[in-house]
Design a protein around this motif. Structure first.
Motif, PDB file in Angstrom:
ATOM      1  N   GLU A 197      -0.929  10.226  -8.129  1.00  0.00           N
ATOM      2  CA  GLU A 197      -2.388  10.368  -8.055  1.00  0.00           C
ATOM      3  C   GLU A 197      -2.955   9.664  -6.814  1.00  0.00           C
ATOM      4  O   GLU A 197      -3.950  10.107  -6.235  1.00  0.00           O
ATOM      5  N   ALA A 198      -2.306   8.596  -6.376  1.00  0.00           N
ATOM      6  CA  ALA A 198      -2.733   7.915  -5.143  1.00  0.00           C
ATOM      7  C   ALA A 198      -2.459   8.804  -3.936  1.00  0.00           C
ATOM      8  O   ALA A 198      -3.287   8.897  -3.015  1.00  0.00           O
ATOM      9  N   ARG A 199      -1.315   9.498  -3.936  1.00  0.00           N
ATOM     10  CA  ARG A 199      -1.010  10.439  -2.845  1.00  0.00           C
ATOM     11  C   ARG A 199      -1.970  11.618  -2.851  1.00  0.00           C
ATOM     12  O   ARG A 199      -2.414  12.072  -1.798  1.00  0.00           O
ATOM     13  N   LEU A 215       0.824  -1.202   0.000  1.00  0.00           N
ATOM     14  CA  LEU A 215       0.000   0.000   0.000  1.00  0.00           C
ATOM     15  C   LEU A 215       0.864   1.259   0.000  1.00  0.00           C
ATOM     16  O   LEU A 215       0.649   2.182  -0.794  1.00  0.00           O
ATOM     17  N   VAL A 216       1.878   1.274   0.854  1.00  0.00           N
ATOM     18  CA  VAL A 216       2.765   2.444   0.928  1.00  0.00           C
ATOM     19  C   VAL A 216       3.624   2.554  -0.332  1.00  0.00           C
ATOM     20  O   VAL A 216       3.841   3.652  -0.852  1.00  0.00           O
ATOM     21  N   GLU A 217       4.093   1.435  -0.850  1.00  0.00           N
ATOM     22  CA  GLU A 217       4.868   1.483  -2.101  1.00  0.00           C
ATOM     23  C   GLU A 217       4.026   2.068  -3.229  1.00  0.00           C
ATOM     24  O   GLU A 217       4.542   2.820  -4.065  1.00  0.00           O
ATOM     25  N   ARG A 218       2.738   1.760  -3.241  1.00  0.00           N
ATOM     26  CA  ARG A 218       1.839   2.321  -4.247  1.00  0.00           C
ATOM     27  C   ARG A 218       1.728   3.836  -4.059  1.00  0.00           C
ATOM     28  O   ARG A 218       1.721   4.595  -5.029  1.00  0.00           O
ATOM     29  N   LEU A 219       1.630   4.281  -2.818  1.00  0.00           N
ATOM     30  CA  LEU A 219       1.553   5.718  -2.554  1.00  0.00           C
ATOM     31  C   LEU A 219       2.832   6.436  -2.970  1.00  0.00           C
ATOM     32  O   LEU A 219       2.782   7.582  -3.416  1.00  0.00           O
ATOM     33  N   ILE A 220       3.962   5.773  -2.844  1.00  0.00           N
ATOM     34  CA  ILE A 220       5.233   6.363  -3.268  1.00  0.00           C
ATOM     35  C   ILE A 220       5.308   6.427  -4.791  1.00  0.00           C
ATOM     36  O   ILE A 220       5.707   7.438  -5.366  1.00  0.00           O
TER      37      ILE A 220
END
Length: 108
Positions: free
Chosen positions: A72-74, A63-68
């Motif tokens: 657009e997720a951030r 989940l955090v890797e996706r935010l990094i």
């Protein structure tokens, strides 16, 4: 203040089987807002939470890797958090979370 609340909750009997409507655990939530104190305490008491998958089949680390990886997720997270007066973690804070979660012991 938040750290002392986390300590109070973790230092008393609690259950880790509760999840959000998205299937996220307390570790997912802590990772998503980059609460490294909560992550450290949870890893001490319930390290298996680092490997639980949510309804999108993501561990807290993923989940955090996706935010990094995806701005657009951030942005979506920032918009969501701003509704309650909170700020989105920085990339550096998310990277700190990744480093912590990468050290989580593998489940048996």
């Amino acid at each position: 203040r938040v750290d002392s609340c986390v300590n109070a909750l973790i230092d008393h009997p609690y259950t880790t089987d509760k999840v959000t409507i998205d299937g996220r655990t307390v570790m997912h939530t802590a990772a998503r807002i980059a609460n490294t104190h909560a992550i450290k305490r949870l890893l001490e008491h319930s390290p298996e939470l680092a490997w639980k998958r949510d309804s999108q089949i993501m561990t807290p680390l993923e989940l955090v890797e996706r935010l990094i990886e995806f701005p657009e997720a951030r942005e979506k997270l920032a918009s969501e958090l701003s509704k309650t007066g909170r700020r989105c973690p920085t990339l550096e804070q998310f990277q700190d979370v990744v480093e912590l979660l990468e050290q989580a012991p593998l489940p048996n």
